[in-house]
Design a protein around this motif. Structure first.
Motif, PDB file in Angstrom:
ATOM      1  N   HIS A   1     -15.160  20.837  24.959  1.00 28.78           N
ATOM      2  CA  HIS A   1     -16.431  20.972  24.240  1.00 28.78           C
ATOM      3  C   HIS A   1     -17.485  21.587  25.158  1.00 28.78           C
ATOM      4  O   HIS A   1     -17.825  21.011  26.199  1.00 28.78           O
TER       5      HIS A   1
ATOM      6  N   VAL B   1     -21.361  22.523  25.453  1.00 29.45           N
ATOM      7  CA  VAL B   1     -22.574  21.984  24.839  1.00 29.45           C
ATOM      8  C   VAL B   1     -23.800  22.667  25.443  1.00 29.45           C
ATOM      9  O   VAL B   1     -23.948  22.731  26.663  1.00 29.45           O
TER      10      VAL B   1
ATOM     11  N   MET C   1     -19.382  12.710  27.161  1.00 31.08           N
ATOM     12  CA  MET C   1     -20.111  13.528  26.190  1.00 31.08           C
ATOM     13  C   MET C   1     -20.949  12.633  25.273  1.00 31.08           C
ATOM     14  O   MET C   1     -22.098  12.954  24.976  1.00 31.08           O
TER      15      MET C   1
ATOM     16  N   ILE D   1     -22.634  23.067  19.972  1.00 33.10           N
ATOM     17  CA  ILE D   1     -21.341  22.706  20.556  1.00 33.10           C
ATOM     18  C   ILE D   1     -20.263  23.630  20.019  1.00 33.10           C
ATOM     19  O   ILE D   1     -20.127  23.799  18.802  1.00 33.10           O
TER      20      ILE D   1
ATOM     21  N   THR E   1     -15.987  24.434  20.781  1.00 34.31           N
ATOM     22  CA  THR E   1     -14.796  24.115  21.554  1.00 34.31           C
ATOM     23  C   THR E   1     -14.082  25.390  21.983  1.00 34.31           C
ATOM     24  O   THR E   1     -14.241  26.450  21.370  1.00 34.31           O
TER      25      THR E   1
END
Length: 191
Positions: A78, A80, A107, A122, A124
């Motif tokens: 992830h 962010v 997280m 966010i 991935t």
């Protein structure tokens, strides 16, 4: 791989206020110059791809672009990016929710520690499915809905908002299963 901080650091992208001098790196400085003294929406483009999504030249990718400038840490798991009420990027971090058993909890703690009225972007990259469950409640607090886990090498992204009450209309989420990505979204935040 443990969580990592973006080389951008904190506060590298700030919308320009009249008379304020720019002190950020050259690319981020150019981005700030492009946002001269305006109280306009920020343009966000995000993309998430798993390892098996096209183009297959690399094992997944993530993109978090603000006003045309790339901010994503571009790491497995992830990625962010946190934006404050003024439209300034205040932090960019990656959490390896595929390979680091503490990443989901880290997280969740990171999201929980953010102040209200914060935009959280966010995306991935590669695979992010193993430890994301530990962050489920934190992701839902930003406006995420099921599915929170795209599965092995799936793609998933969120334009989220940390704050109480009804979520803004620009909150978005997208996901694609393995081989069917990438997932992407373009949205004006603060519109």
């Amino acid at each position: 791989m443990p969580e990592c901080n973006s080389p951008l650091g904190v506060g590298m992208y700030k919308r320009r206020i009249e008379g304020e001098k720019m002190t950020a790196s050259s690319q981020i400085s150019k981005m700030s110059m492009a946002s001269l003294a305006r109280l306009e929406p920020i343009h966000v483009f995000m993309m998430s791809s798993g390892c098996d999504d096209p183009p297959a030249s690399m094992c997944g990718d993530s993109s978090i672009m603000i006003d045309g400038f790339e901010i994503s840490p571009k790491s497995r798991g992830h990625n962010v990016v946190v934006v404050d009420q003024e439209g300034s990027v205040i932090e960019a971090k990656a959490f390896d929710t595929f390979g680091d058993s503490s990443s989901g909890t880290n997280m969740a703690n990171f999201i929980t520690s953010l102040p209200d009225h914060t935009v959280v972007l966010i995306a991935t990259q590669d695979s992010a499915d193993v430890y994301v469950g530990d962050a489920a409640d934190a992701l839902k607090s930003l406006g995420a809905t099921e599915p929170l886990n795209p599965g092995y090498r799936g793609s998933w992204l969120l334009v989220g908002y940390k704050g109480t009450g009804e979520k803004p209309s620009w909150v978005r989420q997208a996901s694609k299963k393995r081989y069917f990505g990438p997932a992407s979204v373009a949205v004006k935040v603060f519109e």
